[in-house]
Design a protein around this motif. Sequence first.
Motif, PDB file in Angstrom:
ATOM      1  N   VAL A   1       2.645 -25.540 -46.041  1.00  0.00           N
ATOM      2  CA  VAL A   1       1.399 -26.284 -46.190  1.00  0.00           C
ATOM      3  C   VAL A   1       0.215 -25.387 -45.858  1.00  0.00           C
ATOM      4  O   VAL A   1       0.287 -24.565 -44.950  1.00  0.00           O
ATOM      5  N   GLN A   2      -0.883 -25.526 -46.613  1.00  0.00           N
ATOM      6  CA  GLN A   2      -2.117 -24.802 -46.284  1.00  0.00           C
ATOM      7  C   GLN A   2      -3.021 -25.691 -45.439  1.00  0.00           C
ATOM      8  O   GLN A   2      -2.844 -26.900 -45.431  1.00  0.00           O
ATOM      9  N   GLY A   3      -3.998 -25.081 -44.768  1.00  0.00           N
ATOM     10  CA  GLY A   3      -4.910 -25.876 -43.947  1.00  0.00           C
ATOM     11  C   GLY A   3      -4.283 -26.218 -42.603  1.00  0.00           C
ATOM     12  O   GLY A   3      -3.272 -25.644 -42.208  1.00  0.00           O
ATOM     13  N   GLU A   4      -4.890 -27.177 -41.900  1.00  0.00           N
ATOM     14  CA  GLU A   4      -4.445 -27.520 -40.548  1.00  0.00           C
ATOM     15  C   GLU A   4      -3.444 -28.669 -40.587  1.00  0.00           C
ATOM     16  O   GLU A   4      -3.596 -29.587 -41.397  1.00  0.00           O
ATOM     17  N   THR A   5      -2.474 -28.620 -39.693  1.00  0.00           N
ATOM     18  CA  THR A   5      -1.440 -29.664 -39.675  1.00  0.00           C
ATOM     19  C   THR A   5      -1.429 -30.391 -38.337  1.00  0.00           C
ATOM     20  O   THR A   5      -1.621 -29.782 -37.281  1.00  0.00           O
TER      21      THR A   5
END
Length: 247
Positions: free
Chosen positions: A79-83
């Motif tokens: 996944v890209q971005g913040e999790t």
Amino acid sequence: MNLTRVTDRIYYLPGDPETDAPFLYYIRGDNCSAAVDAGQSRAHVQAFYNAIREAGFPLPRYTLITHWHWDHTFGLPYVQGETFASVLTQQKLRAVAGWLWTPEAMAAREQSGEDIPFCTEHIRKAYPDLREIRVQPAETAISGTRVFDLGGVRVQAYARDSIHSRDALMLYVPEESALFAGDADCEDFYRGGEIDPARVEDYTRFVRSLPFRRYFLGHALPVGRPFVMGYLAGMRLRAAKPQLPML
Ligand SMILES: [Zn+2]
Ligand SMILES: [Zn+2]
């Protein structure tokens, strides 16, 4: 596969019963967007991101995990971005990250009750090569509540118990009167399909307290408020049923 539009703000990639892939949701704000769940594999994340790109939308800045089960979380490494996930989801994923993925280890976990046949069976379908499985927690843990402002639309995240698992992250979008439940209203399959009356009661109270009109599930098409309240009333009856003694 294309994204399906529900409103100008809410879209989804449908699930797949063959591998038990859940629906993945895309919530579109004016400034950025959020995804509900990471899906079950690299291929699942890629299919979701391709559909988002094809729709001409930016990839999600935030990915919010509804609960720890593999079909919602094994896509996290891709996944890209913040999790984000609840504190309890993080704890569980750290433990699962140490699991071995050999047929023998999977069979042993079924024996011990740590995992269930329904999951191992579908994991094998999603992963013809079990060595490709990677498990990692989200970057940030949520305890209590947290609000994500996407611009013109907010996601209110509530880390709490559910009927299905102890580690749910319920996501409410007030501007759309939308509640994202993941699998939260299903039986607890890791406790033998238990429907605990106290948990049903608590979950029903929580859901009723939110003025949602649209309700989004992990593995089925969106439903409306009357359907949800009727379904939960049915769960209450099933939970209250006295267990017949084993003869
Ligand atoms: Zn689940
Ligand atoms: Zn699921």
